[in-house]
Scaffold this motif. Structure first.
Motif, mmCIF file in Angstrom:
data_model
loop_
_atom_site.group_PDB
_atom_site.id
_atom_site.type_symbol
_atom_site.label_atom_id
_atom_site.label_comp_id
_atom_site.label_asym_id
_atom_site.label_seq_id
_atom_site.Cartn_x
_atom_site.Cartn_y
_atom_site.Cartn_z
ATOM 1 N N HIS A 106 48.892 44.856 36.893
ATOM 2 C CA HIS A 106 50.035 45.595 37.422
ATOM 3 C C HIS A 106 50.289 46.924 36.718
ATOM 4 C CE1 HIS A 106 51.049 42.174 39.949
ATOM 5 N NE2 HIS A 106 50.855 41.392 38.897
ATOM 6 N N THR A 107 50.064 47.003 35.430
ATOM 7 C CA THR A 107 50.315 48.247 34.707
ATOM 8 C C THR A 107 49.108 49.171 34.733
ATOM 9 O OG1 THR A 107 51.653 46.909 33.188
ATOM 10 C CG2 THR A 107 51.270 49.196 32.574
ATOM 11 N N GLN A 108 47.910 48.577 34.634
ATOM 12 C CA GLN A 108 46.688 49.387 34.608
ATOM 13 C C GLN A 108 45.919 49.365 35.929
ATOM 14 O OE1 GLN A 108 44.397 48.191 31.131
ATOM 15 N NE2 GLN A 108 45.668 49.461 29.807
ATOM 16 N N ARG A 109 46.357 48.564 36.884
ATOM 17 C CA ARG A 109 45.774 48.540 38.226
ATOM 18 C C ARG A 109 44.263 48.268 38.222
ATOM 19 N NH1 ARG A 109 49.455 47.127 40.819
ATOM 20 N NH2 ARG A 109 48.794 48.036 42.783
ATOM 21 N N GLN A 110 43.838 47.312 37.396
ATOM 22 C CA GLN A 110 42.405 47.069 37.230
ATOM 23 C C GLN A 110 41.780 46.307 38.403
ATOM 24 O OE1 GLN A 110 40.350 47.201 33.983
ATOM 25 N NE2 GLN A 110 41.915 47.739 32.498
ATOM 26 N N LEU A 111 42.608 45.834 39.342
ATOM 27 C CA LEU A 111 42.072 45.170 40.534
ATOM 28 C C LEU A 111 42.093 46.085 41.751
ATOM 29 C CD1 LEU A 111 43.582 41.563 40.287
ATOM 30 C CD2 LEU A 111 41.414 42.437 39.393
ATOM 31 N N ARG A 112 42.251 47.368 41.548
ATOM 32 C CA ARG A 112 42.265 48.329 42.650
ATOM 33 C C ARG A 112 40.990 49.172 42.598
ATOM 34 N NH1 ARG A 112 43.413 47.056 45.976
ATOM 35 N NH2 ARG A 112 44.587 48.642 47.112
ATOM 36 N N TYR B 19 38.367 37.228 37.011
ATOM 37 C CA TYR B 19 37.903 38.286 37.916
ATOM 38 C C TYR B 19 36.617 38.931 37.383
ATOM 39 C CZ TYR B 19 42.885 37.929 39.097
ATOM 40 O OH TYR B 19 44.131 37.477 39.429
ATOM 41 N N PRO B 20 35.513 38.203 37.323
ATOM 42 C CA PRO B 20 34.295 38.763 36.717
ATOM 43 C C PRO B 20 33.772 40.011 37.417
ATOM 44 C CG PRO B 20 33.840 36.669 37.826
ATOM 45 C CD PRO B 20 35.320 36.807 37.754
ATOM 46 N N LYS B 21 33.821 40.046 38.745
ATOM 47 C CA LYS B 21 33.320 41.214 39.470
ATOM 48 C C LYS B 21 34.228 42.426 39.270
ATOM 49 C CE LYS B 21 29.781 39.162 41.342
ATOM 50 N NZ LYS B 21 28.387 39.511 40.925
ATOM 51 N N CYS B 22 35.525 42.185 39.272
ATOM 52 C CA CYS B 22 36.457 43.299 39.072
ATOM 53 C C CYS B 22 36.416 43.795 37.632
ATOM 54 C CB CYS B 22 37.869 42.874 39.453
ATOM 55 S SG CYS B 22 38.066 42.573 41.230
ATOM 56 N N ALA B 23 36.214 42.862 36.698
ATOM 57 C CA ALA B 23 36.085 43.286 35.306
ATOM 58 C C ALA B 23 34.875 44.190 35.132
ATOM 59 C CB ALA B 23 35.972 42.071 34.390
ATOM 60 N N SER B 24 33.766 43.865 35.804
ATOM 61 C CA SER B 24 32.559 44.676 35.657
ATOM 62 C C SER B 24 32.611 45.946 36.506
ATOM 63 C CB SER B 24 31.310 43.864 36.003
ATOM 64 O OG SER B 24 31.296 43.504 37.362
ATOM 65 N N LEU C 151 38.221 39.386 45.413
ATOM 66 C CA LEU C 151 39.660 39.230 45.620
ATOM 67 C C LEU C 151 39.953 38.546 46.954
ATOM 68 C CD1 LEU C 151 40.856 42.710 44.299
ATOM 69 C CD2 LEU C 151 41.024 40.509 43.125
ATOM 70 N N LYS C 152 39.185 38.885 47.973
ATOM 71 C CA LYS C 152 39.404 38.260 49.282
ATOM 72 C C LYS C 152 39.076 36.778 49.235
ATOM 73 C CE LYS C 152 38.764 42.401 52.110
ATOM 74 N NZ LYS C 152 37.918 43.093 53.114
ATOM 75 N N ARG C 153 38.021 36.415 48.487
ATOM 76 C CA ARG C 153 37.658 34.998 48.367
ATOM 77 C C ARG C 153 38.732 34.192 47.650
ATOM 78 N NH1 ARG C 153 32.570 37.188 47.065
ATOM 79 N NH2 ARG C 153 32.980 36.840 44.843
ATOM 80 N N SER C 154 39.449 34.867 46.750
ATOM 81 C CA SER C 154 40.425 34.146 45.931
ATOM 82 C C SER C 154 41.828 34.189 46.511
ATOM 83 C CB SER C 154 40.436 34.721 44.509
ATOM 84 O OG SER C 154 40.922 36.056 44.516
#
Length: 558
Positions: free
Chosen positions: A239-245, A262-267, A542-545
């Motif tokens: 929410h603060t760093q928007r790392q899933l966007r 979130y392994p794919k989003c982390a990478s 994200l869509k899968r989860s």
């Protein structure tokens, strides 16, 4: 912070091109995302290296002359002109207010204060300055003047500078979301009025790939487009760093919890080491001081030091661990102290910090340091005298000490469940770099109980002899193996190269291009994310989860 905090439904990589010729798209075998034909995963293009770039350290990168840097307010050299198509209507109007962090940045650089006080607390939060130099320095050759064909876009926003306003501790006003932070937040969510009216820049290229090819830098573990207050953990990253966007986030911290969720989003994003812009690490100053301390305090002979590990003495006797001579290379020789640890009793993991402090104060290493004058003048020097540097979590999983230890050749003992090493398989499963080659991990929960009483005697209920006993149990062969790994890690975690006697004490203030291993690692990681090609895998994850994710943790694990 205003705006939707959930996952947007329509953020396809293809996006609207807004008049640009759409690139031919191919699938990247590694990311499952899209990139222009002939350039899967950011491989080297066909650009000729210019004569003026002959000494550019990044000239062989596939990002050579391929990153577009948005113009900086009122800086004509960066492309800010009234007739520039890169400016929005508001930007061309002349009514735009100055970007507030620019004045702060200029003044603090002139004074050597704030982030430019490289010996102070703010020096660890200079990633945004380091990356800016990598992108814009005259000796760099990553910048292109052609946004239509750029592989990546760098956003010249300095959120830490804006937040602190030249001070170590931000005031209450700074905790509010600024108009510029809100503008970036909204642009990430596909709303561009703030970007055009606050930054004065066109939103054309944000729209092209929904910002997936845009680079944002967050220099602090507990700051982003605002401050998380007491909401830490994955909640902060999301929410603060928007790392899933869509944008590529370069930050100095992620957590094991977040990477596992979130392994794919982390990478998709990049975790960087804490910068260390104190030039004394690189010009040999601390090395020479450490050698002087050894000589003045009879610590030069490891074989005779009662604070040295038995394993270190074995290495001296066998000559396998390097010279016992105090003038030997500090990365190669055995150390006269078993450990160095000096940290406050604060943060989420206070109990393990208290236990560490109380038990280690009884050790010969602490007594030897006290005899030498506290931490021998500087913690950097004390680290260079020690074999091991315990590193517990604090306000967040990471701390600059993890990387100070590496630079000092001190083997880090990580006692933070949520800490992940940058540029390693802990943040990206495709990486072949294993932190077990240069660090040790102990579970913090195993060390929350004190083993020694106030008189340094083993407590009746203690299950073992504590930290000192555990460190003594590490073999000479293991120390030798780890020491070699630490020496290698000191290169890829350093943003500057060692240059004996020829390097300034304050490279940040003097505008030195970061050209060390850490800078090259950042560029290599960006190569893998050219055209925002890792966003598609994150979006699919994200869509899968959807509907399956539990509440995101608001605290870090000790």
């Amino acid at each position: 912070m205003a705006g939707t905090l959930g996952i947007a439904k329509s953020t396809s990589l293809s996006g609207q091109d807004l008049g640009l010729s759409p690139p031919i798209e191919v699938k990247s075998l590694r990311s499952g995302s899209t990139a222009p034909a002939g350039s899967a995963d950011g491989k080297k293009g066909n650009l000729e290296i210019r004569d003026e770039d002959a000494d550019c350290p990044f000239r062989h990168s596939s990002l050579y002359r391929s990153i577009y840097v948005y113009p900086t307010y009122n800086d004509t050299l960066s492309g800010w002109t009234r007739d520039s198509p890169l400016l929005s209507e508001r930007g061309r109007s002349g009514s735009l207010k100055p970007w507030p962090w620019l004045e702060v940045d200029a003044q603090t650089r002139k004074d050597g204060s704030g982030h430019y006080d490289v010996t102070g607390q703010m020096g660890q939060y200079t990633l945004e300055h380091i990356v800016r130099y990598i992108m814009t320095h005259p000796r760099s050759c990553l910048k292109t003047d052609d946004p239509a064909n750029a592989k990546l876009f760098y956003v010249p926003y300095l959120p830490s500078t804006e937040f602190h306003k030249g001070r170590v501790y931000a005031d209450g006003e700074s905790y509010r979301t600024t108009p510029f932070a809100q503008a970036v937040h909204d642009a990430i969510e596909g709303k561009y009025d703030g970007w055009e009216n606050e930054f004065g820049l066109t939103s054309k290229y944000w729209k092209r790939r929904s910002g997936a090819d845009h680079i944002l830098v967050f220099s602090e573990p507990l700051h982003g487009l605002g401050h998380p207050r007491n909401r830490r953990g994955s909640h902060h990253f999301i929410h603060t760093q928007r790392q899933l966007r869509p944008p590529i986030i370069i930050s100095i911290e992620l957590s094991t919890t977040f990477v596992n969720m979130y392994p794919k989003c982390a990478s998709k994003n990049i975790v960087s080491p804490y910068p260390n812009p104190d030039g004394r690490w690189y010009n040999g100053h601390f090395d020479r001081e450490a050698l002087n301390i050894r000589e003045k305090n009879n610590l030069g002979d490891v074989a005779k030091s009662n604070a040295a590990l038995k394993a270190e003495k074995e290495l001296v006797a066998s000559h396998d661990g390097g010279s016992n001579n105090a003038t030997a290379n500090l990365f190669d020789h055995p150390r006269p102290l078993t450990h160095f640890y000096n940290a406050g009793r604060h943060g989420t993991c206070t109990n393990v910090r208290v236990a560490l402090k109380n038990d280690l104060k009884c050790s010969p290493s602490v007594q030897a340091l006290e005899k030498a004058g506290g931490s021998a003048g500087y913690f950097q020097i004390a680290m260079q005298l020690a074999t091991f540097c315990p590193c517990p979590g604090g306000d967040s999983p990471s701390a600059k000490r993890m990387f100070d230890a590496i630079l000092a050749g001190c083997i880090p003992i990580i006692m933070s469940e949520d800490f992940v090493w940058p540029f390693s398989n802990e943040t990206d499963g495709r990486s072949e770099r294993n932190p077990n080659d240069y660090s040790i991990r102990w579970k913090a929960k195993d060390w929350v109980d004190r083993r020694l009483d106030d008189k340094c005697q083993r407590k009746p209920d203690a299950k073992d002899g504590g930290f000192s006993e555990a460190m003594e149990g590490i073999s000479a062969d293991e120390i030798l193996r780890l020491r070699k790994g630490v020496k290698a890690a000191a290169d890829f975690y350093s943003f500057y190269r060692r240059s004996e006697g020829k390097f300034p004490d304050n490279p940040l203030q003097e505008g030195i291009l970061p050209d060390g291993g850490g800078a090259h690692e950042i560029v290599k990681e960006l190569e893998k994310r050219a055209w925002g090609q890792r966003w598609a895998a994150c979006e699919a994850e994200l869509k899968r989860s959807e509907g399956k994710r539990k509440t995101d943790p608001k605290q870090f694990l000790c």
